[in-house]
Write an enzyme that holds these catalytic residues in place. Structure first.
Site, mmCIF file in Angstrom:
data_model
loop_
_atom_site.group_PDB
_atom_site.id
_atom_site.type_symbol
_atom_site.label_atom_id
_atom_site.label_comp_id
_atom_site.label_asym_id
_atom_site.label_seq_id
_atom_site.Cartn_x
_atom_site.Cartn_y
_atom_site.Cartn_z
ATOM 1 N N ASP A 1 15.045 -9.344 28.622
ATOM 2 C CA ASP A 1 15.436 -10.682 28.178
ATOM 3 C C ASP A 1 16.913 -10.939 28.517
ATOM 4 O OD1 ASP A 1 15.307 -13.109 26.890
ATOM 5 O OD2 ASP A 1 15.418 -12.294 24.861
ATOM 6 N N ASP B 1 9.369 -15.545 22.685
ATOM 7 C CA ASP B 1 10.181 -16.667 22.193
ATOM 8 C C ASP B 1 9.335 -17.803 21.619
ATOM 9 O OD1 ASP B 1 12.807 -15.901 22.336
ATOM 10 O OD2 ASP B 1 13.105 -16.586 24.399
ATOM 11 N N LYS C 1 10.586 -20.352 19.122
ATOM 12 C CA LYS C 1 11.557 -21.408 19.437
ATOM 13 C C LYS C 1 10.963 -22.799 19.252
ATOM 14 C CE LYS C 1 14.895 -19.110 22.361
ATOM 15 N NZ LYS C 1 15.447 -18.960 23.709
HETATM 16 FE FE LIG Z 1 14.497 -14.739 21.715
#
Ligand SMILES: [Fe+2]
Length: 332
Positions: A286, A205, A208
């Site tokens: 996830d 991630d 992000k």
């Molecule tokens: Fe993601």
């Protein structure tokens, strides 16, 4: 041909002698009885002995303490092997050990038979190119690469930390996803991938970082525009990792972590095996982590509820094989 060169250029012997004298590689010549008839200073230096003390001596006695074979029955000296078996070596990597030396010596060995004018074996030569320095350089290089790799990893972990600091939900999420993903990988019998999976999951991630905080932490429903912004993070993450040479192999994995098994995911709409296996594993880990963790605006699913959800989406959102292994893991 060699003979005519020697005839045409009488100085050739001098030239050969000078090469032997100045070479840092090791050159030995023995006669057909295994007696040392020539050797260069580089060899006597390695053996810690004056080369006059070795000339005229039987090589096996003088250099190998009278032993011809090791405990497995292999020749200790390639030049003696060539003399006795006729087998010549051309640039073969060997470890050479002699009681005269401190430790062993790694070299590229070439041996050959010298014949007289009637074609009979007259002498055998051996040319050893010292690889010790190369090996030391290789080891230094490996250490340097390890260092660079760990520094890159620390950089990416710092990125992950930075995202965690902006996004309450992400804090600790990546570490838990990495642990689940690693467990699935091992359950699938892919132990040799588990380190790669762990690092990939830790950074999945990282993109992000490009999402504005008010969108990242929004508790209500996202607008279409905000959702589009969220959907950019796999590509942003892949682009960040692309800048770091040692993490190039993570680029396709991170880019594909929101692809769906049925091809309805993003950013590329990949389906089934088009999606890297590690991305499919991270996808399940996830989702499970996201479902079972509490958010400020809702309580997380129980494990039973999350299991039901995984079963329900197996084959559509998730790779059924990955789900199967994960469910077995949870049941155990
Ligand atoms: Fe993601």
């Amino acid at each position: 041909m060699q003979k005519s060169y020697t005839t045409l250029i009488p100085e050739l012997h001098k030239f050969t002698y000078e090469i032997m004298e100045s070479s840092e590689d090791l050159i030995t010549i023995i006669d057909k009885h295994g007696i040392i008839i020539a050797m260069n200073p580089a060899l006597s230096k390695l053996l810690n002995i004056k080369h006059e003390q070795l000339l005229g001596q039987p090589l096996v006695e003088a250099v190998y303490g009278g032993r011809k074979f090791d405990f497995q029955g292999n020749y200790l000296s390639p030049i003696i092997e060539t003399l006795e078996t006729g087998r010549e070596f051309k640039g073969k990597e060997m470890g050479i050990k002699s009681p005269l030396m401190n430790g062993s010596f790694v070299c590229l060995t070439t041996t050959g038979i010298l014949r007289d004018s009637r074609g009979r074996l007259a002498a055998v030569y051996c040319y050893d190119k010292d690889l010790t320095l190369c090996r030391q350089l290789e080891r230094t290089n490996e250490k340097l690469e390890e260092l660079i790799h760990s520094q890159h990893l620390q950089t990416v972990l710092a990125f992950s930390e930075a995202i965690g600091a902006r996004d309450n939900y992400t804090r600790g999420h990546s570490e838990r996803v990495a642990e689940y993903a690693q467990m699935i990988t091992r359950a699938m019998g892919l132990d040799d991938l588990d380190q790669l999976v762990y690092v990939a999951a830790l950074v999945h991630d990282v993109g992000k970082i490009g999402i504005p905080e008010h969108i990242l932490n929004k508790q209500g429903r996202l607008t279409d525009e905000e959702y589009q912004k969220i959907k950019e993070h796999p590509v942003t993450g892949a682009n960040i990792l692309k800048q770091i040479g040692t993490f190039n192999h993570l680029v396709p994995i991170v880019r594909a972590h929101h692809e769906r098994y049925d091809g309805r995911g993003y950013p590329d709409g990949l389906a089934k095996e088009e999606i890297p296996l590690i991305s499919r594993i991270i996808g399940v880990a996830d989702a499970f982590e996201a479902m079972t963790s509490d958010r400020s605006y809702r309580k997380g699913f129980t494990i039973e509820q999350a299991v039901e959800e995984l079963k329900c989406c197996s084959g559509s959102q998730f790779d059924p094989q990955v789900v199967k292994h994960f469910l077995r893991l949870i049941a155990d």
